[in-house]
Design a protein around this motif. Sequence first.
Motif, PDB file in Angstrom:
ATOM      1  N   HIS A 216       0.837  -1.196   0.000  1.00 15.58           N
ATOM      2  CA  HIS A 216       0.000   0.000   0.000  1.00 15.58           C
ATOM      3  C   HIS A 216       0.878   1.254   0.000  1.00 15.58           C
ATOM      4  N   ARG A 217       0.380   2.319  -0.632  1.00 11.13           N
ATOM      5  CA  ARG A 217       1.124   3.583  -0.667  1.00 11.13           C
ATOM      6  C   ARG A 217       0.731   4.493   0.491  1.00 11.13           C
ATOM      7  N   ASN A 218      -0.553   4.847   0.563  1.00 13.72           N
ATOM      8  CA  ASN A 218      -1.018   5.712   1.645  1.00 13.72           C
ATOM      9  C   ASN A 218      -2.514   5.503   1.848  1.00 13.72           C
ATOM     10  N   PRO A 219      -2.919   4.368   2.388  1.00 12.99           N
ATOM     11  CA  PRO A 219      -4.351   4.118   2.611  1.00 12.99           C
ATOM     12  C   PRO A 219      -4.862   4.924   3.792  1.00 12.99           C
ATOM     13  N   GLN A 220      -6.076   5.474   3.650  1.00 13.69           N
ATOM     14  CA  GLN A 220      -6.638   6.302   4.730  1.00 13.69           C
ATOM     15  C   GLN A 220      -8.109   6.030   4.993  1.00 13.69           C
ATOM     16  N   GLY A 221      -8.696   5.021   4.396  1.00 16.86           N
ATOM     17  CA  GLY A 221     -10.101   4.714   4.655  1.00 16.86           C
ATOM     18  C   GLY A 221     -10.294   3.236   4.914  1.00 16.86           C
ATOM     19  N   LEU A 222     -11.145   2.904   5.884  1.00 14.00           N
ATOM     20  CA  LEU A 222     -11.488   1.518   6.213  1.00 14.00           C
ATOM     21  C   LEU A 222     -12.987   1.429   6.428  1.00 14.00           C
ATOM     22  N   ALA A 223     -13.594   0.386   5.880  1.00 13.83           N
ATOM     23  CA  ALA A 223     -15.021   0.153   6.122  1.00 13.83           C
ATOM     24  C   ALA A 223     -15.332  -1.302   5.809  1.00 13.83           C
ATOM     25  N   TRP A 224     -16.335  -1.828   6.515  1.00 18.10           N
ATOM     26  CA  TRP A 224     -16.784  -3.207   6.320  1.00 18.10           C
ATOM     27  C   TRP A 224     -18.230  -3.198   5.849  1.00 18.10           C
ATOM     28  N   ASP A 225     -18.571  -4.132   4.941  1.00 19.63           N
ATOM     29  CA  ASP A 225     -19.967  -4.246   4.529  1.00 19.63           C
ATOM     30  C   ASP A 225     -20.704  -5.209   5.455  1.00 19.63           C
ATOM     31  N   ASP A 226     -21.969  -5.481   5.137  1.00 19.06           N
ATOM     32  CA  ASP A 226     -22.790  -6.320   6.010  1.00 19.06           C
ATOM     33  C   ASP A 226     -22.275  -7.746   6.105  1.00 19.06           C
ATOM     34  N   ASP A 227     -21.512  -8.184   5.107  1.00 16.19           N
ATOM     35  CA  ASP A 227     -20.967  -9.540   5.111  1.00 16.19           C
ATOM     36  C   ASP A 227     -19.607  -9.621   5.786  1.00 16.19           C
ATOM     37  N   GLY A 228     -19.099  -8.492   6.273  1.00 21.13           N
ATOM     38  CA  GLY A 228     -17.799  -8.481   6.933  1.00 21.13           C
ATOM     39  C   GLY A 228     -16.627  -8.310   5.989  1.00 21.13           C
ATOM     40  N   THR A 229     -16.888  -8.007   4.723  1.00 25.66           N
ATOM     41  CA  THR A 229     -15.803  -7.750   3.772  1.00 25.66           C
ATOM     42  C   THR A 229     -15.185  -6.390   4.066  1.00 25.66           C
ATOM     43  N   LEU A 230     -13.842  -6.349   4.098  1.00 24.57           N
ATOM     44  CA  LEU A 230     -13.114  -5.124   4.400  1.00 24.57           C
ATOM     45  C   LEU A 230     -12.723  -4.404   3.110  1.00 24.57           C
ATOM     46  N   TYR A 231     -12.986  -3.094   3.079  1.00 22.61           N
ATOM     47  CA  TYR A 231     -12.600  -2.227   1.969  1.00 22.61           C
ATOM     48  C   TYR A 231     -11.648  -1.154   2.491  1.00 22.61           C
ATOM     49  N   ALA A 232     -10.723  -0.733   1.630  1.00 21.80           N
ATOM     50  CA  ALA A 232      -9.796   0.342   1.982  1.00 21.80           C
ATOM     51  C   ALA A 232      -9.660   1.297   0.804  1.00 21.80           C
ATOM     52  N   SER A 233      -9.648   2.593   1.091  1.00 19.13           N
ATOM     53  CA  SER A 233      -9.372   3.613   0.084  1.00 19.13           C
ATOM     54  C   SER A 233      -7.907   4.006   0.188  1.00 19.13           C
ATOM     55  N   GLU A 234      -7.308   4.328  -0.966  1.00 18.87           N
ATOM     56  CA  GLU A 234      -5.866   4.539  -0.996  1.00 18.87           C
ATOM     57  C   GLU A 234      -5.478   5.644  -1.970  1.00 18.87           C
ATOM     58  N   PHE A 235      -4.581   6.529  -1.517  1.00 16.04           N
ATOM     59  CA  PHE A 235      -3.999   7.548  -2.376  1.00 16.04           C
ATOM     60  C   PHE A 235      -2.980   6.905  -3.319  1.00 16.04           C
ATOM     61  N   GLY A 236      -3.147   7.129  -4.616  1.00 18.60           N
ATOM     62  CA  GLY A 236      -2.102   6.779  -5.558  1.00 18.60           C
ATOM     63  C   GLY A 236      -1.102   7.914  -5.685  1.00 18.60           C
ATOM     64  N   GLN A 237      -0.253   7.830  -6.697  1.00 18.78           N
ATOM     65  CA  GLN A 237       0.718   8.895  -6.895  1.00 18.78           C
ATOM     66  C   GLN A 237       0.192   9.897  -7.923  1.00 18.78           C
ATOM     67  N   ASN A 238       0.498   9.695  -9.186  1.00 21.01           N
ATOM     68  CA  ASN A 238       0.067  10.632 -10.212  1.00 21.01           C
ATOM     69  C   ASN A 238      -0.961  10.041 -11.166  1.00 21.01           C
ATOM     70  N   THR A 239      -1.245   8.742 -11.030  1.00 22.09           N
ATOM     71  CA  THR A 239      -2.056   8.074 -12.036  1.00 22.09           C
ATOM     72  C   THR A 239      -3.406   7.642 -11.506  1.00 22.09           C
ATOM     73  N   TRP A 240      -3.430   6.807 -10.464  1.00 17.40           N
ATOM     74  CA  TRP A 240      -4.691   6.254  -9.977  1.00 17.40           C
ATOM     75  C   TRP A 240      -4.765   6.233  -8.466  1.00 17.40           C
ATOM     76  N   ASP A 241      -5.874   6.727  -7.929  1.00 16.10           N
ATOM     77  CA  ASP A 241      -6.287   6.421  -6.558  1.00 16.10           C
ATOM     78  C   ASP A 241      -7.139   5.159  -6.607  1.00 16.10           C
ATOM     79  N   GLU A 242      -7.292   4.486  -5.453  1.00  8.12           N
ATOM     80  CA  GLU A 242      -7.858   3.141  -5.489  1.00  8.12           C
ATOM     81  C   GLU A 242      -8.899   2.894  -4.403  1.00  8.12           C
ATOM     82  N   LEU A 243      -9.828   1.993  -4.731  1.00  5.55           N
ATOM     83  CA  LEU A 243     -10.685   1.332  -3.754  1.00  5.55           C
ATOM     84  C   LEU A 243     -10.365  -0.148  -3.831  1.00  5.55           C
ATOM     85  N   ASN A 244      -9.943  -0.722  -2.715  1.00 13.40           N
ATOM     86  CA  ASN A 244      -9.513  -2.119  -2.678  1.00 13.40           C
ATOM     87  C   ASN A 244     -10.378  -2.956  -1.754  1.00 13.40           C
TER      88      ASN A 244
END
Length: 366
Positions: A216-244
């Motif tokens: 990971h480069r610089n993740p700053q978001g965490l959240a779980w859905d109703d099924d317990g799946t974990l998601y993270a938001s992440e800052f990219g550099q110059n090309t793409w930010d991400e939802l993982n």
Amino acid sequence: MERLLRLLVGAAAALGALAACAPGPASEAPDTTTAPPPPSSSGPAETRVVAEGLDAPWAIAFHGETPLISERDTARILELGADGETRTVGTIAGVSPRGEGGLLGIAVRDGRLYAYSTADGENRIERYELTGGPGSLGLGPPEPLLGGIPAARIHNGGRIAFGPDGMLYATTGDAGNGAHAQDPDSLGGKILRLRADGGVPDDNPFAGSPVYSYGHRNPQGLAWDDDGTLYASEFGQNTWDELNVIEAGANYGWPEVEGIAGREGFVDPVQQWRPADASPSGMAFTGGSLFIANLRGERLREVPLDDAETSTEHFADEHGRLRDAVLGPDGELWMLTNNTDGRGAPSSGDDRVIAVDTDQPASPSD
């Protein structure tokens, strides 16, 4: 909640103008991907100000129904009263605010406050007993849980949250050195998983290590859905930010790849955005969707998990930089602005906690 979701149909998308994160090491992967489909948008929704006059706030957590707010540079923990007034619960000692570092994420569990902060030469996680009651809360002495997380003026990560498994998760940045992210012995560029007392869970993917995922480069978001799946938001550099979608032991590619690359050994994001439109930070899950606060993009992005490659943008350019998104005590979605952090253009009253006005009738178009 259905009314809340109807009300969250936001303003038309527009480009943000302010940088959210200083550049880090160059990505080694060429940009061979294309932009995702354009997000949908429609007319503005009504909002109301819950609190204002905050100084570079970073996170919101709840002690029962009492909101607590962290301020990055003052290192204060504030409690928010029903009248919107704030009072200082305590100041976290030893915080060394510089650049993106300082007092960052907070979480509350079983009467204790957990805090992620930048000290001299490291990021660290501590916990404190919350004493007193609403209107007179205080902090007990610090109890160190984990130190030695790489720190720098940039890329400190900093979001912490308890998952449905009762474990404490923390996002850490690469501290401007991409090599940290791929180094299994470094705590930088990772998502960490700890017991509430700071111990390493026996079922972590790497024996004896708090590392849960890496690359990971610089993740700053965490959240779980109703099924317990974990998601993270992440800052990219110059090309793409991400939802993982975060899987135990998985490698998310930084600095070898950025965004969707289709390379063996790396997990691709489920959605990506240009940094000018995003710079995603805190996020919340409600009503089947993730709601992601965006800094440079100055908008709230909704990602419906039944169609996670799509999104809808809300409040574009209405409130400036958005640092966090959380569910308030009554189920409203709260947004935390971040215009006084040195990278925004604060207006009178910034920074604010803003909620959707659930008393406003849904528009006929809904």
